[in-house]
Write a protein that holds these residues in place. Structure first.
Motif, PDB file in Angstrom:
ATOM      1  N   UNK A 299       0.857  -1.200   0.000  1.00 23.34           N
ATOM      2  CA  UNK A 299       0.000   0.000   0.000  1.00 23.34           C
ATOM      3  C   UNK A 299       0.889   1.244   0.000  1.00 23.34           C
ATOM      4  N   UNK A 300       1.376   1.658  -1.148  1.00 25.71           N
ATOM      5  CA  UNK A 300       2.322   2.780  -1.219  1.00 25.71           C
ATOM      6  C   UNK A 300       1.768   4.080  -0.635  1.00 25.71           C
ATOM      7  N   UNK A 301       0.435   4.256  -0.709  1.00 24.27           N
ATOM      8  CA  UNK A 301      -0.173   5.516  -0.259  1.00 24.27           C
ATOM      9  C   UNK A 301      -0.503   5.531   1.229  1.00 24.27           C
ATOM     10  N   UNK A 302      -0.308   4.415   1.935  1.00 20.61           N
ATOM     11  CA  UNK A 302      -0.619   4.342   3.357  1.00 20.61           C
ATOM     12  C   UNK A 302       0.455   5.080   4.155  1.00 20.61           C
ATOM     13  N   UNK A 303       0.057   6.148   4.831  1.00 18.43           N
ATOM     14  CA  UNK A 303       1.017   6.923   5.612  1.00 18.43           C
ATOM     15  C   UNK A 303       1.298   6.245   6.941  1.00 18.43           C
ATOM     16  N   UNK A 304       2.398   6.624   7.534  1.00 19.86           N
ATOM     17  CA  UNK A 304       2.756   6.050   8.824  1.00 19.86           C
ATOM     18  C   UNK A 304       1.726   6.434   9.883  1.00 19.86           C
ATOM     19  N   UNK A 305       1.213   7.667   9.813  1.00 22.40           N
ATOM     20  CA  UNK A 305       0.229   8.129  10.790  1.00 22.40           C
ATOM     21  C   UNK A 305      -1.063   7.326  10.698  1.00 22.40           C
ATOM     22  N   UNK A 306      -1.533   7.100   9.473  1.00 24.25           N
ATOM     23  CA  UNK A 306      -2.770   6.340   9.321  1.00 24.25           C
ATOM     24  C   UNK A 306      -2.565   4.868   9.699  1.00 24.25           C
ATOM     25  N   UNK A 307      -1.383   4.361   9.425  1.00 27.54           N
ATOM     26  CA  UNK A 307      -1.039   2.997   9.802  1.00 27.54           C
ATOM     27  C   UNK A 307      -1.191   2.800  11.310  1.00 27.54           C
ATOM     28  N   UNK A 308      -0.645   3.734  12.113  1.00 28.42           N
ATOM     29  CA  UNK A 308      -0.762   3.643  13.566  1.00 28.42           C
ATOM     30  C   UNK A 308      -2.205   3.860  14.014  1.00 28.42           C
ATOM     31  N   UNK A 309      -2.889   4.765  13.346  1.00 27.34           N
ATOM     32  CA  UNK A 309      -4.287   5.055  13.699  1.00 27.34           C
ATOM     33  C   UNK A 309      -5.164   3.819  13.542  1.00 27.34           C
ATOM     34  N   UNK A 310      -4.999   3.115  12.437  1.00 23.02           N
ATOM     35  CA  UNK A 310      -5.809   1.911  12.201  1.00 23.02           C
ATOM     36  C   UNK A 310      -5.491   0.849  13.244  1.00 23.02           C
ATOM     37  N   UNK A 311      -4.213   0.658  13.544  1.00 24.09           N
ATOM     38  CA  UNK A 311      -3.852  -0.351  14.541  1.00 24.09           C
ATOM     39  C   UNK A 311      -4.420   0.000  15.915  1.00 24.09           C
ATOM     40  N   UNK A 312      -4.422   1.280  16.276  1.00 21.27           N
ATOM     41  CA  UNK A 312      -5.001   1.690  17.547  1.00 21.27           C
ATOM     42  C   UNK A 312      -6.495   1.376  17.588  1.00 21.27           C
ATOM     43  N   UNK A 313      -7.184   1.622  16.477  1.00 21.85           N
ATOM     44  CA  UNK A 313      -8.620   1.347  16.426  1.00 21.85           C
ATOM     45  C   UNK A 313      -8.923  -0.144  16.511  1.00 21.85           C
ATOM     46  N   UNK A 314      -8.046  -0.951  15.950  1.00 27.52           N
ATOM     47  CA  UNK A 314      -8.217  -2.406  16.083  1.00 27.52           C
ATOM     48  C   UNK A 314      -8.084  -2.805  17.545  1.00 27.52           C
ATOM     49  N   UNK A 315      -7.086  -2.248  18.209  1.00 30.74           N
ATOM     50  CA  UNK A 315      -6.864  -2.597  19.615  1.00 30.74           C
ATOM     51  C   UNK A 315      -7.985  -2.090  20.519  1.00 30.74           C
ATOM     52  N   UNK A 316      -8.629  -1.006  20.121  1.00 28.29           N
ATOM     53  CA  UNK A 316      -9.741  -0.481  20.915  1.00 28.29           C
ATOM     54  C   UNK A 316     -10.877  -1.489  21.032  1.00 28.29           C
ATOM     55  N   UNK A 317     -11.012  -2.369  20.044  1.00 32.70           N
ATOM     56  CA  UNK A 317     -12.056  -3.397  20.093  1.00 32.70           C
ATOM     57  C   UNK A 317     -11.859  -4.286  21.323  1.00 32.70           C
ATOM     58  N   UNK A 318     -10.618  -4.597  21.619  1.00 37.05           N
ATOM     59  CA  UNK A 318     -10.333  -5.468  22.758  1.00 37.05           C
ATOM     60  C   UNK A 318     -10.514  -4.736  24.089  1.00 37.05           C
ATOM     61  N   UNK A 319     -10.305  -3.423  24.088  1.00 38.18           N
ATOM     62  CA  UNK A 319     -10.616  -2.633  25.286  1.00 38.18           C
ATOM     63  C   UNK A 319     -12.105  -2.694  25.573  1.00 38.18           C
ATOM     64  N   UNK A 320     -12.913  -2.632  24.519  1.00 38.86           N
ATOM     65  CA  UNK A 320     -14.368  -2.688  24.696  1.00 38.86           C
ATOM     66  C   UNK A 320     -14.784  -4.040  25.264  1.00 38.86           C
ATOM     67  N   UNK A 321     -14.144  -5.112  24.844  1.00 40.40           N
ATOM     68  CA  UNK A 321     -14.477  -6.433  25.378  1.00 40.40           C
ATOM     69  C   UNK A 321     -14.170  -6.499  26.870  1.00 40.40           C
ATOM     70  N   UNK A 322     -13.103  -5.825  27.292  1.00 43.40           N
ATOM     71  CA  UNK A 322     -12.776  -5.775  28.713  1.00 43.40           C
ATOM     72  C   UNK A 322     -13.861  -5.039  29.487  1.00 43.40           C
ATOM     73  N   UNK A 323     -14.349  -3.928  28.914  1.00 43.05           N
ATOM     74  CA  UNK A 323     -15.420  -3.155  29.561  1.00 43.05           C
ATOM     75  C   UNK A 323     -16.687  -4.000  29.684  1.00 43.05           C
ATOM     76  N   UNK A 324     -17.011  -4.739  28.633  1.00 39.41           N
ATOM     77  CA  UNK A 324     -18.206  -5.585  28.639  1.00 39.41           C
ATOM     78  C   UNK A 324     -18.101  -6.648  29.718  1.00 39.41           C
ATOM     79  N   UNK A 325     -16.924  -7.276  29.833  1.00 43.03           N
ATOM     80  CA  UNK A 325     -16.745  -8.352  30.803  1.00 43.03           C
ATOM     81  C   UNK A 325     -16.812  -7.852  32.242  1.00 43.03           C
ATOM     82  N   UNK A 326     -16.534  -6.558  32.431  1.00 45.20           N
ATOM     83  CA  UNK A 326     -16.550  -6.008  33.786  1.00 45.20           C
ATOM     84  C   UNK A 326     -17.920  -5.513  34.193  1.00 45.20           C
ATOM     85  N   UNK A 327     -18.837  -5.405  33.240  1.00 43.70           N
ATOM     86  CA  UNK A 327     -20.179  -4.902  33.556  1.00 43.70           C
ATOM     87  C   UNK A 327     -21.083  -6.032  34.061  1.00 43.70           C
TER      88      UNK A 327
END
Length: 258
Positions: A230-258
């Motif tokens: 993906x030649x057009x994928x910037x480093x900033x967007x690359x990190x942004x997408x990975x952070x958003x993927x990881x946020x899914x697992x944070x939400x699962x932690x919140x669900x399990x604690x409720x």
């Protein structure tokens, strides 16, 4: 250099493993907006639908509620209709009766299968009507370009670089596929190009397991291995997408604690 909110990558790997064995939650008591997407994947697993079918259902669901206010419609009935519609789109058909009973049992834990009754026929009619309504809201555009096909292509290229034996011995491919499927729980998957999502799932898997990509030493400092795909994928967007993927697992932690 951008940081991933100081998230422990080892912890992400552990959460990814936990996510594949989801905690049974009480959907009736949960008010989180992410719950219906989770409901889609739980029902899809019970219905033995293919991963691409459940991903299609999730995309339809996210696209629908990006167009309309989610307080005006029952998100769980829309989710049921998206499951049924995705089965048609991907030629992975399930019977409405099975969707109704699985959905009813998932929301009402331990409930027996519904016999034909007022509640059963009400759910039947709602699924049928919602199916057409979803199609109208999406302007009858059911075309979905999934990241999966890009990921398969990238995996083949990476396998050639690592060697088939070494590649198959690593957990990277399995982890990346899990990250991709789990990212469908989030509506943010609609915000990115499928190719970018696919390569970032692979990048996150490499990061989690600490696996270096071959030939990186031969690249200059401004080029990253994922730019080969993906030649057009910037480093900033690359990190942004990975952070958003990881946020899914944070939400699962919140669900399990409720």
């Amino acid at each position: 250099m951008m940081q991933m909110n100081n998230i422990n990558l080892t912890e992400v790997g552990r959460r990814e493993n936990d996510f594949q064995q989801p905690i049974l939650v009480n959907y009736r008591s949960q008010t989180l907006k992410e719950m219906p997407a989770r409901f889609i994947f739980e029902c899809a697993q019970k219905l033995e639908m293919k991963p691409l079918t459940s991903a299609t259902a999730a995309i339809l669901y996210h696209r629908f509620f990006r167009e309309l206010d989610d307080t005006e419609y029952d998100p769980y009935m829309i989710a049921c209709s998206c499951l049924y519609l995705a089965g048609k789109i991907k030629d992975d058909k399930v019977r409405k009766r099975d969707v109704i009973n699985v959905a009813h049992n998932t929301i009402n834990r331990g409930a027996p299968p519904l016999e034909p009754c007022d509640e059963y026929w009400s759910m039947w009619d709602t699924i049928v009507q919602a199916e057409l309504f979803i199609a109208r809201v999406l302007k009858f555009d059911m075309t979905i370009v999934h990241p999966h096909k890009y990921m398969l292509h990238y995996m083949k290229s990476l396998q050639d670089q690592f060697g088939a034996q070494d590649w198959q011995a690593m957990p990277v491919a399995r982890a990346a596929a899990s990250f991709l499927q789990d990212f469908h729980h989030s509506p943010k998957i609609l915000d990115y190009k499928p190719a970018h999502t696919a390569v970032c799932c692979l990048a996150l898997a490499f990061q989690v397991y600490g696996v270096p990509v071959p030939l990186m030493d031969e690249m200059d400092e401004t080029t990253r291995w994922y730019n080969i795909f993906c030649p057009e994928l910037t480093r900033e967007q690359h990190w942004e997408i990975m952070e958003n993927i990881m946020d899914v697992y944070d939400m699962e932690t919140i669900i399990s604690e409720n």
